[in-house]
Design an enzyme around this catalytic site. Structure first.
Site, PDB file in Angstrom:
ATOM      1  N   TYR A 188      -2.607  -0.492  10.934  1.00  0.00           N
ATOM      2  CA  TYR A 188      -2.626  -1.131   9.600  1.00  0.00           C
ATOM      3  C   TYR A 188      -1.353  -0.800   8.838  1.00  0.00           C
ATOM      4  CZ  TYR A 188      -4.044  -1.641   4.635  1.00  0.00           C
ATOM      5  OH  TYR A 188      -4.102  -1.947   3.297  1.00  0.00           O
ATOM      6  N   SER A 220       0.863  -1.182   0.000  1.00  0.00           N
ATOM      7  CA  SER A 220       0.000   0.000   0.000  1.00  0.00           C
ATOM      8  C   SER A 220       0.897   1.229   0.000  1.00  0.00           C
ATOM      9  CB  SER A 220      -0.856  -0.023   1.272  1.00  0.00           C
ATOM     10  OG  SER A 220      -1.547   1.185   1.437  1.00  0.00           O
ATOM     11  N   LYS A 231       1.632  -3.112   6.911  1.00  0.00           N
ATOM     12  CA  LYS A 231       1.990  -3.001   5.495  1.00  0.00           C
ATOM     13  C   LYS A 231       3.485  -2.666   5.333  1.00  0.00           C
ATOM     14  CE  LYS A 231      -1.720  -4.117   3.331  1.00  0.00           C
ATOM     15  NZ  LYS A 231      -1.729  -5.331   2.484  1.00  0.00           N
TER      16      LYS A 231
END
Ligand code: NAP
Length: 247
Positions: A145, A132, A149
């Site tokens: 999160y 991402s 990533k």
């Protein structure tokens, strides 16, 4: 490698970007697509080249079983992911962070560990890991999160070095928001899943080790040498405005 004639496996293939990967692979002429999902009954039926497969990526035994079933795979796409929307200071932040690491980091490792020998046995092939733009820019609302990533990006870089000798292309994919369930609550421009998939498949065919699938990911990567000055004043301003608006 060519997508046409390839045997692909996609994790999280039942919806979102994963379902778009399945469609894109079929359209590009893949010979077979293993559509892996926690519940294989949720995989869209239709094309006879699709083989639904059970795979919860957090379970190394299931990853090993999937690798035995999909022993002819030449292209593995680690797409499954979760986002809990937790800031690092939320009450449930530690649980959210563990959950995200289990899927987004340990899940990527489980799949790579199970399928590296399969890819080696089939001539090298390619391993694609979905990251991402948030691997590289981190703000409170997605703080836990983003850490998962970033961890997965690190693993991808190590895997690329380790698997080069067996001829496996290891591809890291970075993109900003994509129009799926995961970003349903986001009010911002979003890429179409099919557009992301088209760029990744073109990247695999071109031998690209990294795919930056939208302008956001390209801008963020370009800003990294000066990220504290180039990126974080804007992140801070947005955060402060949100806090003020909520007060
Ligand atoms: P999504 O619509 O929420 O779909 C997530 C997929 O992952 C679902 O198929 C889900 O299966 C699967 N999954 C979740 N936990 C799993 C587990 N333990 N084992 C196997 N599968 C599991 O998300 P998406 O937008 O398609 O995201 C796909 C990937 O792109 C993720 O890695 C995500 O982090 C990344 N990404 C997304 C965006 C975005 O804005 N959407 C941006 C950049 C990167 P179930 O149906 O069983 O839950």
């Amino acid at each position: 490698m060519q997508i046409e004639g390839s045997v692909a496996l996609v994790t999280g293939a039942n919806r979102g970007i994963g379902a778009a990967y399945v469609e894109g692979l079929l359209a590009a002429g893949a010979a077979k697509v293993y559509a892996a999902a926690r519940d294989p009954r949720t995989v869209a039926a239709g094309d006879p080249r699709v083989v639904a497969l059970q795979l919860d990526v957090t379970d190394p035994d299931q990853a090993a079983a999937a690798a035995r079933t999909a022993a002819d795979a030449t292209l593995v796409i680690s797409n499954a992911g979760v986002g809990r929307g937790a800031t690092p200071l939320d009450d449930d932040a530690i649980a959210a962070a563990r959950d995200e690491l289990e899927v987004n980091y340990f899940g990527v490792l489980n799949v790579a560990r199970a399928f590296a020998p399969v890819l080696a046995g089939n001539g090298g092939g390619a391993l694609v890991n979905m990251h991402s733009a948030l691997s590289w820019i981190h703000f409170p609302a997605v703080g836990t999160y983003a850490a998962s990533k970033a961890a997965a990006w690190a693993a991808t870089n190590a895997l690329r070095v380790q698997l080069r000798g067996q001829g496996t292309l290891v591809v890291g994919v970075h993109v900003g928001y994509v129009d799926t369930d995961m970003a349903a609550g986001v009010e911002a421009p979003k890429s179409a899943p099919a557009d992301v998939v088209a760029q990744v498949l073109a990247g695999v065919e071109a031998g690209a080790e990294e795919v930056l699938a939208d302008e956001v990911s390209r801008q963020v990567k370009a800003a990294l040498p000066h990220d504290l000055a180039a990126l974080y004043p804007d992140v801070q301003a947005r955060y402060d405005a949100a806090v003020a608006a909520a007060a």
